[in-house]
Design a protein around this motif. Structure first.
Motif, short mmCIF file in Angstrom:
data_model
loop_
_atom_site.label_atom_id
_atom_site.label_comp_id
_atom_site.label_asym_id
_atom_site.label_seq_id
_atom_site.Cartn_x
_atom_site.Cartn_y
_atom_site.Cartn_z
N GLY A 84 0.78 -1.23 0.00
CA GLY A 84 0.00 0.00 0.00
C GLY A 84 0.81 1.27 0.00
N ASP A 85 1.97 1.26 0.65
CA ASP A 85 2.86 2.42 0.64
C ASP A 85 2.10 3.69 1.01
OD1 ASP A 85 5.43 3.38 0.47
OD2 ASP A 85 5.56 3.28 -1.70
N CYS A 86 2.23 4.76 0.23
CA CYS A 86 1.58 6.03 0.57
C CYS A 86 0.06 5.94 0.52
CB CYS A 86 2.08 7.16 -0.31
SG CYS A 86 1.63 7.04 -2.06
N HIS A 87 -0.47 5.00 -0.23
CA HIS A 87 -1.92 4.84 -0.34
C HIS A 87 -2.53 4.50 1.03
CE1 HIS A 87 -5.65 3.05 -2.32
NE2 HIS A 87 -5.57 4.27 -2.82
N ASN A 88 -1.77 3.81 1.89
CA ASN A 88 -2.27 3.47 3.22
C ASN A 88 -2.70 4.70 4.01
OD1 ASN A 88 -1.94 0.71 2.96
ND2 ASN A 88 0.06 0.69 3.94
#
Length: 158
Positions: A84-88
């Motif tokens: 997810g990276d920044c989407h989290n």
């Protein structure tokens, strides 16, 4: 994802998280409500760590000492989502996650996230519970419900 941030005297004041594949965009600014695809976004309340859904990019992204500390937290939450990276952080700002915990981030990794999360009603701090700024060490906690912060800091310091 693409992150865009503006800092004022080392403090993040404007942030954009753009995830073009999903068509998701969050925009946050100090003192304003975060917007998700032009509509207001808000975090959700989470009564306890045992109920919390936690996101982090990868167990391998932690150095061994930080991973051991993360494991203290992981064993006390409901579920952990990897990837997810920044989407989290956008998911947290929209109420789909309760916590995001990471380490090893650089200023360009977290500066845009702070106004997005905080404008949605959450908090972003370092692992000792202090506000993030340009000199922060890259260990970050994003909590949709500020009531979770003390328990997260305690778990990460054990």
């Amino acid at each position: 994802g693409t992150l865009i941030a503006l800092l004022d005297d080392g403090i993040p004041v404007l942030g954009i998280i753009d995830q073009p594949i999903a068509g998701d965009r969050w925009v946050g600014a100090t003192g304003r409500q975060t917007l998700f695809n032009c509509s207001p976004a808000s975090t959700r309340q989470c009564p306890a760590l045992a109920s919390a859904y936690v996101g982090t990019t990868s167990p391998q992204a932690f150095d061994p000492a930080d991973f051991k500390r993360f494991e203290q937290l992981r064993t006390g939450v409901r579920e952990v989502l990897y990837g997810g990276d920044c989407h989290n952080y956008g998911l947290l700002a929209s109420g789909w996650l309760d916590l995001v915990v990471e380490s090893g981030l650089k200023l360009h990794d977290f500066a845009a996230l702070v106004p997005v999360v905080e404008g949605a009603g959450g908090v972003m701090r370092d692992w000792s519970g202090q506000p993030l700024h340009s000199g922060s060490d890259g260990r970050v906690i994003a909590a949709g419900d500020a009531g979770l912060l003390a328990g997260v800091v305690a778990a990460l310091s054990a």
